[in-house]
Design an enzyme around this catalytic site. Structure first.
Site, PDB file in Angstrom:
ATOM      1  CG  ASP A  46      -2.088  -0.982   1.059  1.00 52.03           C
ATOM      2  OD1 ASP A  46      -2.267  -1.515  -0.050  1.00 52.03           O
ATOM      3  OD2 ASP A  46      -2.811  -1.207   2.049  1.00 52.03           O
ATOM      4  N   GLY A  47       1.994   1.231   0.695  1.00 49.70           N
ATOM      5  CA  GLY A  47       2.856   2.407   0.742  1.00 49.70           C
ATOM      6  C   GLY A  47       3.367   2.796  -0.625  1.00 49.70           C
ATOM      7  CG  ASN A  78      -4.483   6.060   2.901  1.00 51.14           C
ATOM      8  OD1 ASN A  78      -5.424   5.708   2.187  1.00 51.14           O
ATOM      9  ND2 ASN A  78      -3.626   5.211   3.418  1.00 51.14           N
ATOM     10  CG  ASP A  79      -3.958   9.539   6.622  1.00 47.51           C
ATOM     11  OD1 ASP A  79      -2.796   9.876   6.342  1.00 47.51           O
ATOM     12  OD2 ASP A  79      -4.232   8.428   7.111  1.00 47.51           O
ATOM     13  NE  ARG A 115      -3.975  20.752  26.739  1.00 43.32           N
ATOM     14  CZ  ARG A 115      -3.362  20.351  27.847  1.00 43.32           C
ATOM     15  NH1 ARG A 115      -4.048  20.173  28.964  1.00 43.32           N
ATOM     16  NH2 ARG A 115      -2.066  20.116  27.848  1.00 43.32           N
ATOM     17  CD  GLN A 131       4.050   7.001   1.168  1.00 40.93           C
ATOM     18  OE1 GLN A 131       3.727   7.731   0.235  1.00 40.93           O
ATOM     19  NE2 GLN A 131       4.093   5.678   1.031  1.00 40.93           N
TER      20      GLN A 131
END
Length: 304
Positions: A83-84, A157-158, A185, A261
């Protein structure tokens, strides 16, 4: 002759045999392979590979740095890895709309649904126009500091704001379409696409979204409030995430990461402005139920 780009994960033993075999298959089907340097390293042997791959051709094949592959105008990208690797390639090729056939050589492979044994049947299906394209929404983010945009990002992804070392919480403010949504917080906050809902945000107790849902997920990481929960918002909403406190360097190091990444150090008062990207990642699928198959087989969803 149509070009096909090949991108590989480094240090995968099975690619020593697979890359030459794949190159031969593509040439036999009138495709011109274009390789990234990791893929080319499997054609020259371990000694030569250890010295690094240089030059623009190897064994008559075009070789490019990975970020330069879109300039080759391939009709298809084959990703051999996990996936990376797919996330990195997805960000590179998103502006081109080039479809990606991802083959799982990793450990989980939630996005890389195609198994190695299904590589050539899927390629045959692609040649016969029997495959479907699974378009995945991406996230666009801009980092603003003292009134200026200093960087922009595209994520599959995010996007995550989080502490980088010391076990102390930071203060965050979230605005949705210029309206205050929350101030809290926490260790950090995640903004995820439907694709990313099965990644980091899932581990932080966020919901799973079907890829076709037109939405984003905001997930606090270990918030210091019992009442704060992940929130699903429309994909066309404008989100602003702000680091609270006096301007200047953060007393506790905090970073912005893209798909786990890319990383950027943050300063107090920085703003991250997010919305749905104009781009999407196009994934080649031979079957139509891969998402739920992956939920059951890899995340054990619904099992007792």
């Amino acid at each position: 002759m149509s070009r096909v780009a090949i991108v590989s994960k480094p240090l995968k033993d099975e690619l020593v045999l697979l890359i030459p075999e794949l190159v031969e298959w593509l040439r036999a089907h009138n495709f011109e392979p274009v390789l990234d340097r990791e893929s080319a390293s499997y054609l020259v042997g371990p000694v030569a590979a250890a010295k690094g791959i240089s030059g623009s051709t190897i064994a008559g094949l075009e070789v490019r740095d990975r970020p330069d592959l879109p300039a080759a105008n391939p009709s298809l990208v084959i990703v051999l890895g996990g996936d990376g690797t797919l996330l990195a390639v997805g960000r590179i090729f998103a502006p081109t709309d080039t479809p990606i056939l991802s083959v799982n050589l990793g450990s989980l492979g939630f996005l890389t649904e195609v198994r190695l044994t299904s590589l050539y049947p899927t390629l045959e299906g692609w040649c016969d126009n029997c495959c479907t394209i699974d378009a995945r929404t991406m996230l666009h983010a801009e980092l603003w500091r003292e009134g200026s945009c200093i960087a922009s990002f595209e994520a599959v992804n995010d996007i995550v704001l989080s502490k980088s070392s010391i076990a102390r919480m930071a203060e965050f403010t979230i605005e949705l379409d210029n309206m205050l949504a929350a101030r809290f917080r926490a260790d950090g906050v995640i903004v995820a696409t439907p694709t990313g809902s099965t990644a980091y945000t899932l581990a932080a107790n966020g919901p799973i979204l079907v890829p076709g849902v037109d939405a984003l997920v905001i997930t606090p990481i270990c918030p210091h409030l019992l009442t704060l929960r992940p929130m699903v918002v429309p994909a066309d909403a404008s989100l602003t995430l702000r680091m609270e406190g006096p301007k200047g360097s953060l007393p506790n190091p905090t970073i912005l990461t893209v798909d786990g990444q890319q990383a950027v150090d943050l300063c107090m008062g920085d703003e991250l402005r997010c919305h749905r990207s104009e781009y999407s990642v196009k994934l080649v699928r031979l079957g139509g139920n891969g998402f739920f198959d992956a939920l059951r087989s890899k995340l054990k969803w619904g099992e007792r």
